[in-house]
Design a protein around this motif. Structure first.
Motif, short mmCIF file in Angstrom:
data_model
loop_
_atom_site.label_atom_id
_atom_site.label_comp_id
_atom_site.label_asym_id
_atom_site.label_seq_id
_atom_site.Cartn_x
_atom_site.Cartn_y
_atom_site.Cartn_z
N ARG A 13 17.83 4.41 -1.69
CA ARG A 13 18.41 4.71 -0.38
C ARG A 13 17.47 5.46 0.57
NH1 ARG A 13 24.50 6.69 -1.17
NH2 ARG A 13 24.60 5.06 -2.69
N SER A 14 16.66 6.34 0.02
CA SER A 14 15.79 7.15 0.88
C SER A 14 14.53 6.39 1.31
CB SER A 14 15.38 8.43 0.16
OG SER A 14 14.62 8.12 -0.99
N LEU A 15 14.31 5.19 0.79
CA LEU A 15 13.11 4.42 1.13
C LEU A 15 13.40 3.47 2.29
CD1 LEU A 15 11.92 3.46 -2.46
CD2 LEU A 15 11.23 5.42 -1.08
N PRO A 16 12.50 3.40 3.29
CA PRO A 16 12.70 2.47 4.39
C PRO A 16 12.56 1.01 3.91
CG PRO A 16 10.83 3.93 4.81
CD PRO A 16 11.34 4.24 3.45
N VAL A 17 13.44 0.15 4.40
CA VAL A 17 13.39 -1.27 4.08
C VAL A 17 12.41 -1.94 5.04
CG1 VAL A 17 14.70 -3.42 3.96
CG2 VAL A 17 15.74 -1.27 3.22
N ILE A 18 11.44 -2.65 4.49
CA ILE A 18 10.46 -3.38 5.31
C ILE A 18 10.99 -4.77 5.62
CG2 ILE A 18 8.15 -4.39 5.35
CD1 ILE A 18 7.29 -2.07 3.52
N GLU A 19 11.56 -5.41 4.60
CA GLU A 19 12.05 -6.78 4.76
C GLU A 19 13.16 -7.02 3.75
OE1 GLU A 19 10.15 -11.12 3.86
OE2 GLU A 19 8.86 -9.66 4.83
N GLU A 20 14.13 -7.85 4.14
CA GLU A 20 15.23 -8.17 3.24
C GLU A 20 15.69 -9.60 3.52
OE1 GLU A 20 19.65 -6.53 2.02
OE2 GLU A 20 18.53 -5.52 3.58
N ASP A 21 15.89 -10.38 2.45
CA ASP A 21 16.44 -11.72 2.59
C ASP A 21 17.23 -12.05 1.33
OD1 ASP A 21 14.61 -12.56 0.62
OD2 ASP A 21 13.19 -13.30 2.10
N ARG A 22 17.65 -13.30 1.19
CA ARG A 22 18.46 -13.71 0.04
C ARG A 22 17.74 -13.53 -1.28
NH1 ARG A 22 20.14 -19.67 0.56
NH2 ARG A 22 18.67 -19.40 -1.10
N GLU A 23 16.41 -13.62 -1.28
CA GLU A 23 15.65 -13.57 -2.53
C GLU A 23 15.28 -12.16 -2.96
OE1 GLU A 23 12.38 -16.23 -2.14
OE2 GLU A 23 13.67 -17.93 -1.73
N GLY A 24 15.42 -11.17 -2.09
CA GLY A 24 15.08 -9.81 -2.47
C GLY A 24 14.81 -8.94 -1.26
N PHE A 27 10.63 -2.41 -0.02
CA PHE A 27 10.75 -1.04 0.44
C PHE A 27 9.36 -0.44 0.62
CE2 PHE A 27 14.53 -1.76 -2.13
CZ PHE A 27 15.54 -1.28 -1.31
N GLN A 28 9.23 0.48 1.58
CA GLN A 28 8.00 1.26 1.70
C GLN A 28 8.12 2.42 0.72
OE1 GLN A 28 5.50 0.28 3.88
NE2 GLN A 28 4.28 1.70 2.66
N PHE A 29 7.13 2.57 -0.14
CA PHE A 29 7.14 3.61 -1.17
C PHE A 29 5.83 4.38 -1.06
CE2 PHE A 29 6.76 4.89 -5.75
CZ PHE A 29 7.87 5.70 -5.78
N GLY A 30 5.80 5.34 -0.14
CA GLY A 30 4.54 6.04 0.16
C GLY A 30 3.56 5.04 0.74
N PRO A 31 2.33 5.01 0.23
CA PRO A 31 1.35 4.05 0.74
C PRO A 31 1.52 2.65 0.11
CG PRO A 31 0.32 5.44 -0.89
CD PRO A 31 1.73 5.96 -0.69
N MET A 32 2.50 2.50 -0.80
CA MET A 32 2.69 1.24 -1.50
C MET A 32 3.98 0.56 -1.06
SD MET A 32 1.59 2.55 -5.25
CE MET A 32 2.24 4.19 -5.07
N ARG A 33 4.12 -0.69 -1.47
CA ARG A 33 5.35 -1.45 -1.23
C ARG A 33 6.02 -1.73 -2.56
NH1 ARG A 33 4.26 -5.88 3.45
NH2 ARG A 33 3.67 -4.38 5.03
N LEU A 34 7.33 -1.55 -2.60
CA LEU A 34 8.12 -1.82 -3.79
C LEU A 34 8.94 -3.07 -3.51
CD1 LEU A 34 9.31 -0.96 -6.54
CD2 LEU A 34 10.92 0.49 -5.27
N TRP A 35 8.68 -4.14 -4.24
CA TRP A 35 9.39 -5.41 -4.07
C TRP A 35 10.45 -5.51 -5.15
CZ3 TRP A 35 6.01 -10.12 -2.56
CH2 TRP A 35 5.07 -9.74 -1.62
N ILE A 36 11.66 -5.84 -4.74
CA ILE A 36 12.75 -6.07 -5.69
C ILE A 36 13.27 -7.48 -5.45
CG2 ILE A 36 15.04 -5.37 -6.44
CD1 ILE A 36 14.34 -2.54 -5.69
N ASP A 37 13.14 -8.32 -6.47
CA ASP A 37 13.59 -9.70 -6.37
C ASP A 37 14.97 -9.84 -6.99
OD1 ASP A 37 11.20 -10.54 -5.23
OD2 ASP A 37 10.29 -10.96 -7.17
N ARG A 38 15.76 -10.70 -6.39
CA ARG A 38 17.07 -11.02 -6.94
C ARG A 38 16.87 -12.17 -7.92
NH1 ARG A 38 22.48 -12.61 -3.59
NH2 ARG A 38 23.86 -12.46 -5.37
N VAL A 39 17.26 -11.93 -9.18
CA VAL A 39 17.10 -12.96 -10.21
C VAL A 39 18.44 -13.09 -10.94
CG1 VAL A 39 15.82 -13.68 -12.25
CG2 VAL A 39 14.68 -12.31 -10.50
#
Length: 102
Positions: A13-24, A27-39
């Motif tokens: 919740r505290s992480l900003p969302v960069i992009e969101e779609d049906r597949e996942g 999130f911005q996680f400090g200097p990195m990006r955290l990708w969560i895929d829907r499987v």
């Protein structure tokens, strides 16, 4: 913006969302990006990491010299894709990519 796509995204919740779609979502996680895929129907979570480099050939050479084998059988990549697969001793998969692919 906050993600409403998945119940488990409330963990982020505290992480900003960069992009969101049906597949996942990403999130911005400090200097990195955290990708969560829907499987659908996934029986256990998998963690795959992405490593970005300026020089994939030098990275491949360095990793090989240090006993880290390529794992190209994990998933086919486009022939012109600037990257390759490896895994760490615990079996966590890493995609090593050039900046152009990121």
């Amino acid at each position: 913006p906050r993600s409403t796509l998945f119940p488990y995204t409330t963990l982020f919740r505290s992480l900003p969302v960069i992009e969101e779609d049906r597949e996942g979502c990403i999130f911005q996680f400090g200097p990195m990006r955290l990708w969560i895929d829907r499987v659908p129907n996934l029986s256990h979570p998998d963690i795959w990491l992405e490593i970005e480099t300026n020089d994939t050939e030098a990275a491949a050479s360095y990793l090989k010299i240090n006993g880290v084998p390529r794992r190209d059988e994990i998933e086919p990549l486009r022939e012109d894709f600037d990257g390759f697969w490896i895994s760490d001793p615990a079996g966590v998969v890493h995609l090593v990519i050039g900046h152009e692919e990121a």
